[in-house]
Scaffold this active site. Structure first.
Site, PDB file in Angstrom:
ATOM      1  N   ASN A 141     -40.405  63.957 -21.684  1.00  0.00           N
ATOM      2  CA  ASN A 141     -40.992  62.498 -21.468  1.00  0.00           C
ATOM      3  C   ASN A 141     -41.871  62.859 -20.131  1.00  0.00           C
ATOM      4  OD1 ASN A 141     -39.246  62.049 -19.409  1.00  0.00           O
ATOM      5  ND2 ASN A 141     -37.728  61.342 -20.667  1.00  0.00           N
TER       6      ASN A 141
ATOM      7  N   LYS B 206     -13.197  57.469  -6.588  1.00  0.00           N
ATOM      8  CA  LYS B 206     -13.391  56.378  -5.527  1.00  0.00           C
ATOM      9  C   LYS B 206     -14.675  55.489  -6.257  1.00  0.00           C
ATOM     10  CE  LYS B 206     -13.297  58.167  -0.944  1.00  0.00           C
ATOM     11  NZ  LYS B 206     -14.285  58.575   0.250  1.00  0.00           N
TER      12      LYS B 206
ATOM     13  N   TYR C 166     -43.464  61.669 -27.823  1.00  0.00           N
ATOM     14  CA  TYR C 166     -43.289  62.603 -26.752  1.00  0.00           C
ATOM     15  C   TYR C 166     -44.521  63.500 -26.433  1.00  0.00           C
ATOM     16  CZ  TYR C 166     -38.526  61.469 -26.606  1.00  0.00           C
ATOM     17  OH  TYR C 166     -37.205  60.775 -26.868  1.00  0.00           O
TER      18      TYR C 166
ATOM     19  N   LYS D 125     -41.505  53.537 -30.909  1.00  0.00           N
ATOM     20  CA  LYS D 125     -41.837  53.812 -29.398  1.00  0.00           C
ATOM     21  C   LYS D 125     -42.223  54.892 -28.930  1.00  0.00           C
ATOM     22  CE  LYS D 125     -37.928  54.208 -26.411  1.00  0.00           C
ATOM     23  NZ  LYS D 125     -36.781  53.808 -25.954  1.00  0.00           N
TER      24      LYS D 125
ATOM     25  N   LYS E 222     -43.940  57.548 -25.456  1.00  0.00           N
ATOM     26  CA  LYS E 222     -43.869  57.708 -23.943  1.00  0.00           C
ATOM     27  C   LYS E 222     -44.973  57.449 -23.448  1.00  0.00           C
ATOM     28  CE  LYS E 222     -39.727  59.170 -24.236  1.00  0.00           C
ATOM     29  NZ  LYS E 222     -38.274  58.101 -23.638  1.00  0.00           N
TER      30      LYS E 222
ATOM     31  N   ASP F 185     -42.640  53.597 -23.056  1.00  0.00           N
ATOM     32  CA  ASP F 185     -41.414  54.094 -22.053  1.00  0.00           C
ATOM     33  C   ASP F 185     -41.927  54.897 -20.997  1.00  0.00           C
ATOM     34  OD1 ASP F 185     -39.195  54.709 -20.892  1.00  0.00           O
ATOM     35  OD2 ASP F 185     -38.165  55.538 -22.813  1.00  0.00           O
ATOM     36  N   ALA F 186     -41.849  54.624 -19.920  1.00  0.00           N
ATOM     37  CA  ALA F 186     -42.316  55.380 -18.865  1.00  0.00           C
ATOM     38  C   ALA F 186     -41.119  55.932 -18.093  1.00  0.00           C
ATOM     39  CB  ALA F 186     -42.866  54.370 -17.611  1.00  0.00           C
TER      40      ALA F 186
ATOM     41  N   GLU G 288     -31.142  51.663 -19.397  1.00  0.00           N
ATOM     42  CA  GLU G 288     -30.452  53.086 -19.896  1.00  0.00           C
ATOM     43  C   GLU G 288     -29.631  53.947 -18.865  1.00  0.00           C
ATOM     44  OE1 GLU G 288     -34.041  54.779 -21.600  1.00  0.00           O
ATOM     45  OE2 GLU G 288     -33.454  56.588 -21.012  1.00  0.00           O
TER      46      GLU G 288
ATOM     47  N   HIS H 199     -29.919  52.397 -25.466  1.00  0.00           N
ATOM     48  CA  HIS H 199     -30.430  53.499 -25.675  1.00  0.00           C
ATOM     49  C   HIS H 199     -29.475  54.568 -26.110  1.00  0.00           C
ATOM     50  CE1 HIS H 199     -30.154  57.808 -23.787  1.00  0.00           C
ATOM     51  NE2 HIS H 199     -31.465  57.799 -23.772  1.00  0.00           N
TER      52      HIS H 199
ATOM     53  N   TYR I  27     -33.999  58.599 -33.380  1.00  0.00           N
ATOM     54  CA  TYR I  27     -35.019  59.719 -32.776  1.00  0.00           C
ATOM     55  C   TYR I  27     -35.180  60.517 -34.029  1.00  0.00           C
ATOM     56  CZ  TYR I  27     -32.607  58.729 -28.178  1.00  0.00           C
ATOM     57  OH  TYR I  27     -32.042  58.162 -27.140  1.00  0.00           O
TER      58      TYR I  27
HETATM   59 MG    MG Z   1     -36.119  54.957 -22.423  1.00  0.00          MG
END
Ligand code: MG
Length: 388
Positions: A19, A100, A155, A181, A183, A212-213, A264, A321, A342
């Site tokens: 990506n 922690k 992609y 979607k 990239k 999606d960036a 995500e 995601h 995917y």
């Molecule tokens: Mg994403």
């Protein structure tokens, strides 16, 4: 019910894809198996899960810290007093002994593999699909059936990128997906607009296309893309900027009329609370994509959903995601907005088993006990090696 052994193996993700920020060539995923003293068909009952996709395998944290803590704990301390079965929240708390607060990074993914394997185990114990176990555990009536799904791809690839992109989206539509979607952010704005226009041309409209960036843009880039894309009516504009830059999300939401999506890379309820308080997300349109497989598992994830609802979002604004069987069962079990898929990439962890029906833009879980990971051919081989 007693845990007798916990195993982890790191499995590679097939396919050389990138990506705007990362190449997945070196990415692996931790596959975890929890063995118990419960015997079914002459074999120990085993719960299996993995730490979603995108944050590397977590063998070090699992083997050096979390697995020893669980195996050394008083076995009764890991059980629900009501059922006598493993309690995922108690197992998670034990895994996080002496950790922690804050700094929710790789350990959130490590813990999630263990916590989700507990849910697989509980569902197998009840001889039912995980969505039913998850629904009932959260006061919901188990309902099977399809949930919205979209194909994530697009992609960047060498060669005829636009031609390959068009062909890929055509294949998604042929396979029964109605939304896709792609990239953005890996090329110039002008080149990315050509990709977006090509994708809209094949998908049918901006409503069928999300972009999606991957958190890559600075303020100027994020705003320039928002302005350039505003007229497309896109399904959503995902992770435009650093996932923890709440002020920039807020500023973007004030100028971009379309849908923003993020989450995500938020791994704790505290991070989600901050995004909801300060990120300016709009309950009437925006999408939250936290992934239980990256964020301590279902125990933490349901607290994130509750926070969303407190801030005025409907739970259908949650679209995790991670396109795989774990999230399909979580989405169906909790009545969330939909799933990612995917097709053809991130194997063997990505995607669904062949008997999960995909069509008309929805995906339905099959009825195998647990998450049904063993029904996915290429993943079944990995699981067999791990539990042998
Ligand atoms: Mg994403």
């Amino acid at each position: 019910m007693r845990i007798t052994e916990i195993r982890e193996v790191a499995g590679p993700l097939a396919g050389a894809i990138s990506n705007a920020v990362v190449s997945f060539d070196q990415h692996k995923v931790s596959l975890v198996a929890i063995f118990t003293d419960v015997v079914r068909d002459g074999r120990p009952l085993v719960g299996v899960a993995f730490n979603s996709i995108g944050r590397h395998s977590q063998g070090g944290i699992l083997r050096e810290r979390m697995i020893p803590r669980i195996l050394e704990a008083d076995p009764d301390s890991l059980l629900s007093p009501e059922t006598g079965l493993l309690d995922p929240a108690r197992v998670l708390a034990c895994a996080l002994t002496d950790e922690k607060p804050g700094g929710h990074g790789d350990r959130a993914a490590a813990a999630s593999a263990i916590e989700l394997a507990c849910w697989d185990l509980l569902a197998k114990y009840g001889d039912e699909p995980a969505y039913a176990t998850i629904a009932r555990a959260h006061g919901r009536e188990p309902v099977s059936g399809g949930v919205p799904v979209y194909a994530a791809g697009g992609y960047y690839r060498d060669g005829d990128d636009l031609g390959l992109l068009r062909a890929e989206i055509g294949d998604f539509l042929d396979a029964g997906y109605s939304a896709v979607k792609i990239k953005i952010g890996g090329k110039t704005l002008a080149e990315d607009m050509l990709r977006i226009e090509a994708a809209i041309d094949v998908a049918g409209s901006g409503r069928h296309l999300a972009v999606d960036a991957n958190g890559r843009f600075d303020r100027a880039q994020a705003l320039a893309y928002a302005e350039a894309m505003a007229s497309y009516g896109l399904r959503w504009y995902e992770e435009p900027v650093d996932p923890l830059d709440y002020a920039l999300h807020r500023d973007l939401g004030e100028m971009y009329p379309g849908v923003l999506a993020t989450g995500e890379n938020l791994f704790s309820r505290q991070d989600v609370e901050n995004m909801l308080r300060f990120g300016g997300l709009r309950p009437d349109r925006d999408i939250l994509q936290m992934d239980a497989g990256l964020s301590y598992g279902l125990t933490e994830y349901v607290k994130m959903i509750a926070l969303m609802e407190e801030h005025g979002f409907d739970r259908t604004a949650a679209m995790p995601h991670g396109g795989h069987l774990l999230n399909l069962h979580i989405v169906v079990g909790l009545g969330l907005g939909g799933c990612e898929a995917y097709p053809g990439v991130f194997q063997p962890f990505g995607g669904y088993s062949p008997d999960c029906a995909i069509g008309e833009g929805t995906v339905s879980p099959a009825e195998h006990p647990g998450f049904g990971l063993e029904a996915k051919d290429n993943l079944a081989a990995e699981i067999s090696r791990l539990v042998a």
